[in-house]
Enzyme design. Structure first.
Site, mmCIF file in Angstrom:
data_model
loop_
_atom_site.group_PDB
_atom_site.id
_atom_site.type_symbol
_atom_site.label_atom_id
_atom_site.label_comp_id
_atom_site.label_asym_id
_atom_site.label_seq_id
_atom_site.Cartn_x
_atom_site.Cartn_y
_atom_site.Cartn_z
ATOM 1 N N PHE A 49 24.359 -62.680 28.685
ATOM 2 C CA PHE A 49 24.144 -63.913 29.459
ATOM 3 C C PHE A 49 23.416 -63.584 30.771
ATOM 4 C CE2 PHE A 49 25.552 -67.375 32.264
ATOM 5 C CZ PHE A 49 25.261 -68.464 31.448
ATOM 6 N N TYR A 73 36.799 -71.968 31.393
ATOM 7 C CA TYR A 73 36.461 -73.393 31.273
ATOM 8 C C TYR A 73 35.856 -73.761 29.927
ATOM 9 C CZ TYR A 73 32.206 -71.281 33.333
ATOM 10 O OH TYR A 73 31.148 -70.452 33.624
ATOM 11 N N LYS A 74 35.715 -72.792 29.034
ATOM 12 C CA LYS A 74 35.159 -73.126 27.719
ATOM 13 C C LYS A 74 36.307 -73.400 26.743
ATOM 14 C CE LYS A 74 31.219 -70.054 28.597
ATOM 15 N NZ LYS A 74 30.141 -71.012 28.784
ATOM 16 N N ARG A 123 23.101 -75.750 19.969
ATOM 17 C CA ARG A 123 24.372 -75.069 19.687
ATOM 18 C C ARG A 123 25.436 -76.116 19.374
ATOM 19 N NH1 ARG A 123 25.832 -71.125 24.549
ATOM 20 N NH2 ARG A 123 26.083 -73.162 25.510
HETATM 21 C C1 LIG Z 1 28.874 -64.909 28.746
HETATM 22 C C2 LIG Z 1 28.941 -65.676 30.018
HETATM 23 N N1 LIG Z 1 29.188 -65.044 31.170
HETATM 24 C C3 LIG Z 1 29.264 -65.703 32.343
HETATM 25 C C4 LIG Z 1 29.080 -67.078 32.385
HETATM 26 C C5 LIG Z 1 29.107 -67.845 33.655
HETATM 27 O O1 LIG Z 1 29.713 -67.189 34.698
HETATM 28 P P1 LIG Z 1 30.302 -68.013 35.938
HETATM 29 O O2 LIG Z 1 31.667 -68.465 35.543
HETATM 30 O O3 LIG Z 1 30.290 -67.052 37.050
HETATM 31 O O4 LIG Z 1 29.417 -69.174 36.178
HETATM 32 C C6 LIG Z 1 28.831 -67.779 31.206
HETATM 33 C C7 LIG Z 1 28.627 -69.233 31.253
HETATM 34 O O5 LIG Z 1 28.311 -69.907 30.325
HETATM 35 C C8 LIG Z 1 28.748 -67.060 30.000
HETATM 36 O O6 LIG Z 1 28.497 -67.708 28.870
#
Ligand SMILES: Cc1ncc(COP(=O)(O)O)c(C=O)c1O
Length: 421
Positions: free
Chosen positions: A124, A227-228, A381
């Site tokens: 990501f 949050y997912k 997605r």
């Molecule tokens: C794999 C991954 N890492 C990190 C994040 C986002 O990080 P943060 O919570 O710091 O915004 C996401 C957001 O979709 C993600 O999919």
């Protein structure tokens, strides 16, 4: 195509069906974006209302002693049950990006591993950005981004060779955000350990969707958002796991008072708290921490094994429909076909993906509004969240994706992308 009545029967037989009522469900809407922002547990509404009106509204500062100071640790203990973390190995707070920074910084500074940061092209963007900054800050060799020549699956032999040739500190996302590709966690952890390397696992797209045992996979460091699939709410705090054996010698680069041994002594000299507790920073975000608890409770009640079983069943059902109904219309499956290589979303592509997503969201008189998500350049997605997703939802999305392309209705939608998609 399978008849809708048969699909409804599948939903009636689903052991997780009763959980759907525990979430706020908007009428006439099918939500397939829980892999980006999970739905709102009804219990979170009551919980936060009580916190706001009673704890914050009436008890004000007294609530720190009565309710709030113990909150991060109490929740971390519950959260640990999901991942099989032991006492003192997991904390909650901050964003995933901040946690990646802190832990990579600490690992580089500890001198436990060769000072080289590595990742791959499936990771990501925020993980890459943090690593780019640290590479500069510590004047390391250039950040190594392993390439596979496509964005769908990692090639394990290439990854292993990278660990052999340039050992160091790797950061990988267990489930890739675009394709849902899932890495063999234990195999890679063992390979890393045998080659002077360590993998920091970003579990943002995995936690709450697949079974993860941090002990049996020999994981040393993991982190991710809540949050997912954990339904913690927009921007809810991330978790950080560091195995007990690795904690010795790691220092938090952000020395805040909540990471002090005795924060309420207010002494001028910083003395780090024991173990992972020193990775707390400032005042915990009480409202967003509290909002995570209902999602944790529901996930524990349903059981990760049952959640994963349903996710696999539903993904296979959806992929079957994509192959029979959508591939002939120039859609392409962009997720691994084999379930053991896939997390809980299914990606497909189409040259007009953005416009198709807009048409799905708008819906029409005969079909519900459907919320998917879009990732550039042309990925759609479809997130499967077993606590709420019905087989019927997946049937509808295929019907709509088919009809939008057959009728060419997508051509009426703007091709200009918005920020949040
Ligand atoms: C794999 C991954 N890492 C990190 C994040 C986002 O990080 P943060 O919570 O710091 O915004 C996401 C957001 O979709 C993600 O999919």
């Amino acid at each position: 195509m399978i008849d809708i009545e048969d699909v409804k029967k599948m939903d009636r037989l689903d052991p997780l069906a009763p959980f759907r009522k525990q979430f706020y469900n908007a009428a006439h809407e099918i939500y397939l974006d829980g892999n980006s922002l999970g739905k709102l547990p009804i219990a979170a509404i009551q919980l936060l209302e009580n916190t706001i009106s009673n704890q914050w509204g009436k008890q004000l500062i007294q609530s720190w002693n009565e309710h709030w100071l113990e909150l991060p640790k109490r929740l971390a203990q519950k959260y640990s049950l999901l991942l099989n973390a032991s006492k003192g190995e997991l904390i909650l707070g901050e964003s995933t990006s901040v946690r990646i920074y802190q832990v990579l910084f600490a690992l580089i500074e500890s001198g436990k591993y060769p000072k080289q940061l590595l990742t791959d092209e499936l990771n990501f963007p925020t993980d890459l950005y943090v690593m780019q900054a640290l590479t500069k800050q510590f004047s390391l060799h250039e950040l190594k981004i392993i390439k596979y020549g496509q964005e769908i699956e990692a090639e394990i032999s290439i990854l292993k060779k990278a660990m052999e040739d340039s050992p160091g500190i790797f950061c990988l996302s267990l489930v890739s955000y675009k394709s849902a590709y899932m890495y063999p966690m234990k195999e890679l952890n063992q390979w890393a350990a045998a080659h002077q390397s360590i993998i920091v696992w970003d579990l943002s797209h995995a936690v709450g969707a697949i079974e993860i045992d941090l002990k049996s996979t020999e994981t040393q460091v993991a982190l991710g958002c809540t949050y997912k699939y954990m339904n913690g709410g927009p921007g809810s705090p991330a978790f950080l796991y560091v195995s007990n054996e690795l904690q010795e010698g790691l220092k938090n680069p952000i020395q805040g008072w909540f990471g002090h041994q005795k924060p309420f002594d207010f002494v001028p000299q910083y003395e780090a708290a024991q173990g992972l507790d020193q990775f707390y920073n400032g005042t915990p975000p009480v409202l967003s921490l509290q909002a995570i608890e209902p999602g944790i409770d529901l996930t524990l009640e349903a059981g990760m094994n049952t959640i994963r079983k349903k996710s696999v069943l539903q993904s296979e059902f959806l992929i079957g429909l994509i192959q029979s109904e959508l591939v002939p219309l120039h859609y392409q499956l962009q997720s691994p076909e084999q379930s053991h290589l896939r997390g809980s979303h299914v990606a497909l592509s189409h040259p007009a993906a953005w416009q198709i997503c807009q048409a799905l969201i708008k819906g029409d008189r005969n079909t519900p509004k459907i919320i998917p998500d879009f990732r550039p350049p042309h990925f759609i997605r479809l997130g499967i969240t077993p606590l709420t997703t019905r087989f019927e939802d997946l049937w509808w999305v295929v019907i709509q994706l088919k009809s939008i392309v057959e009728s060419k209705v997508y051509l009426h939608f703007d091709s200009q992308k918005k920020n949040v998609t």
